[in-house]
Design a protein around this motif. Structure first.
Motif, PDB file in Angstrom:
ATOM      1  N   LYS A  61       2.995 -14.462 104.234  1.00 48.75           N
ATOM      2  CA  LYS A  61       3.878 -15.003 102.929  1.00 48.75           C
ATOM      3  C   LYS A  61       2.544 -14.699 102.377  1.00 48.75           C
ATOM      4  CE  LYS A  61       6.341 -18.191 105.835  1.00 48.75           C
ATOM      5  NZ  LYS A  61       6.317 -17.334 107.430  1.00 48.75           N
ATOM      6  N   ASN A  63       0.544 -14.792  99.076  1.00 45.67           N
ATOM      7  CA  ASN A  63      -0.759 -15.961  97.871  1.00 45.67           C
ATOM      8  C   ASN A  63       0.461 -16.047  96.291  1.00 45.67           C
ATOM      9  OD1 ASN A  63      -1.426 -16.671 100.279  1.00 45.67           O
ATOM     10  ND2 ASN A  63      -3.480 -15.210  99.834  1.00 45.67           N
ATOM     11  N   ARG A  64       0.684 -16.553  95.786  1.00 39.34           N
ATOM     12  CA  ARG A  64       0.838 -17.772  94.488  1.00 39.34           C
ATOM     13  C   ARG A  64      -0.387 -17.859  93.717  1.00 39.34           C
ATOM     14  NH1 ARG A  64       5.814 -21.869  95.629  1.00 39.34           N
ATOM     15  NH2 ARG A  64       4.075 -22.217  96.855  1.00 39.34           N
ATOM     16  N   GLN A  67      -2.852 -20.942  94.170  1.00 33.35           N
ATOM     17  CA  GLN A  67      -2.301 -21.294  95.564  1.00 33.35           C
ATOM     18  C   GLN A  67      -3.675 -21.478  96.333  1.00 33.35           C
ATOM     19  OE1 GLN A  67       0.678 -19.372  97.603  1.00 33.35           O
ATOM     20  NE2 GLN A  67       0.935 -20.787 100.008  1.00 33.35           N
ATOM     21  N   ALA A  69      -5.716 -22.968  99.832  1.00 28.41           N
ATOM     22  CA  ALA A  69      -6.042 -21.812 101.161  1.00 28.41           C
ATOM     23  C   ALA A  69      -5.703 -22.929 102.086  1.00 28.41           C
ATOM     24  CB  ALA A  69      -6.456 -21.171 100.860  1.00 28.41           C
TER      25      ALA A  69
END
Length: 71
Positions: A61, A63-64, A67, A69
């Motif tokens: 996925k 990361n944005r 975001q 963790a």
């Protein structure tokens, strides 16, 4: 609309979330991000294949920004 019976190997959003161990919102997020693709159903009541859900669950996925963790 609730499905009274699904073809073998297909899951609703709720069942897909239970199978993947995530919330239904995560399944919808995966679809929005292109990680998971619908296999049919309607816009409001999509269905997914079991194989697609397990593939999405193990997919990397991206990361944005901003975001949090998971720990």
């Amino acid at each position: 609309m609730q499905y009274t019976s699904l073809p073998p190997g297909y899951l609703t959003t709720t069942l897909a979330a239970q199978a993947a161990g995530v919330q239904p919102a995560t399944i919808r997020d995966w679809v929005r991000r292109g990680i998971l693709h619908r296999a049919g159903g309607s816009t409001r009541h999509p269905i997914y294949t079991v194989d697609a859900v397990t593939t999405a669950q193990t997919a990397a996925k991206p990361n944005r920004p901003g975001q949090r963790a998971h720990r």
